[in-house]
Design an enzyme around this catalytic site. Structure first.
Site, PDB file in Angstrom:
ATOM      1  N   ASP A   1       6.410  -2.609   4.156  1.00 46.52           N
ATOM      2  CA  ASP A   1       7.138  -3.061   2.969  1.00 46.52           C
ATOM      3  C   ASP A   1       8.610  -3.220   3.349  1.00 46.52           C
ATOM      4  O   ASP A   1       9.277  -2.233   3.680  1.00 46.52           O
ATOM      5  CB  ASP A   1       7.016  -2.049   1.837  1.00 46.52           C
TER       6      ASP A   1
ATOM      7  N   LYS B   1       6.568  -8.174  -3.622  1.00 51.56           N
ATOM      8  CA  LYS B   1       6.700  -6.904  -4.352  1.00 51.56           C
ATOM      9  C   LYS B   1       7.976  -6.933  -5.173  1.00 51.56           C
ATOM     10  O   LYS B   1       8.993  -7.478  -4.736  1.00 51.56           O
ATOM     11  CB  LYS B   1       6.708  -5.772  -3.321  1.00 51.56           C
TER      12      LYS B   1
ATOM     13  N   LYS C   1       2.608  -6.860  -5.735  1.00 56.00           N
ATOM     14  CA  LYS C   1       2.795  -5.416  -5.876  1.00 56.00           C
ATOM     15  C   LYS C   1       3.909  -5.132  -6.870  1.00 56.00           C
ATOM     16  O   LYS C   1       5.031  -5.615  -6.716  1.00 56.00           O
ATOM     17  CB  LYS C   1       3.110  -4.762  -4.528  1.00 56.00           C
TER      18      LYS C   1
END
Length: 292
Positions: A138, A201, A237
């Site tokens: 991430d 995300k 996400k």
């Protein structure tokens, strides 16, 4: 015409924030109740990246969290386990050494959370983190560069980090609260997907404004358009401030209505959370649960 301006033109980034809010409210008002049930709670549980990203994280604490994941099915035999454990890079070896369940290992990298470091450092950290055993990385976009309109630099950084991931999936964090507008969020999502993001995300959870339903709407619309044009499914996400079952069901509802049932699995949809896990467990079991 600049290649990014052309990209933004193809995907229509002329979005109005008030219109987005009204469309979100309409979807939630119409569809929330049909998803507010224990089967959806269970599904949301299976989408969680169980997260610990604190400055005072210890090896012992991360190992204890991992053991909780290992023992989860012994305690809750009818429920699905979480999708992944998400930690800082230095904690990845401790998760890998102790994890026995079929749960993925995710880690933040690339100068998390501010992304204010050299690209060489970002690339090296992502590569090292994947080498240590992370299945997923991430990483945050360079928000400052994006806001200055340096889209080519943002794109190149994401591309280089993606190339360094050694086969690990890349979740690109847009830090939507700092992008401010729906138009900016749409543009950042498109740049990330064009650069090879496997997921986009919302947030790091370290800013004043983290995940919002409006940002989710814009991101999911961008993913839908991207897939329609390129036949390439990108995951979504939600992370940052999502703590209650009610929160989770609202995000689930938007993903379901915009992207469809194909996205309602942990290959394409995740929640980055810590408190949410116990909230869902409590809603499923009908009593307060503080397992994690």
């Amino acid at each position: 015409m600049d290649k990014f301006e052309e990209l933004f033109k193809v995907y229509n980034c002329n979005l109005n924030d008030e219109t987005v809010k009204k469309e979100v409210d309409a979807i939630i008002s119409k569809h929330l109740d049909e998803n507010n049930n224990k089967e959806v709670y269970k599904q949301c549980l299976s989408l969680i990246d169980l997260t610990s990203l604190n400055g005072n994280d210890t090896e012992a604490g991360i190992v204890a969290m991992t053991e909780k994941v290992n023992d989860f099915r012994k305690q809750f035999s009818t429920l699905p386990n979480v999708a992944a454990i998400c930690v800082y890079p230095a904690m990845v070896p401790h998760v890998k050494e102790n994890l026995t369940e079929d749960v993925r290992i995710a880690a933040v990298a690339g100068g998390f959370p501010a992304s204010q470091t050299f690209i060489e450092v970002k690339v090296a950290e992502a590569a090292m983190t994947a080498l240590e055993g992370a299945d997923e990385i991430d990483a945050v976009i360079s928000v400052g560069k994006f806001l200055e309109g340096k889209y080519d630099e943002v794109y190149e950084e994401i591309s280089e980090i993606k190339a360094s991931c050694r086969g690990a999936q890349l979740k690109v964090i847009l830090e939507t609260g700092d992008l401010k507008t729906a138009a900016n969020i749409k543009k950042a999502a498109l740049i990330a997907m064009a650069a090879g993001a496997d997921f986009i995300k919302t947030s790091t959870g370290k800013t004043t404004v983290s995940a919002t339903l409006e940002a989710t709407y814009v991101m999911c619309q961008a993913i839908k358009e991207w897939n329609d044009k390129n036949n390439a499914k990108v995951g979504y996400k939600a992370a940052g401030g999502i703590a209650t079952t009610d929160d989770a069901v609202k995000y689930y509802t938007l993903v379901k209505e915009i992207l469809g049932k194909e996205w309602l699995n942990n290959s394409l949809f995740r929640f980055g959370a810590s408190r949410l896990t116990n909230s869902l467990l409590s809603s499923i079991e009908g009593k307060e649960i503080n397992y994690f």
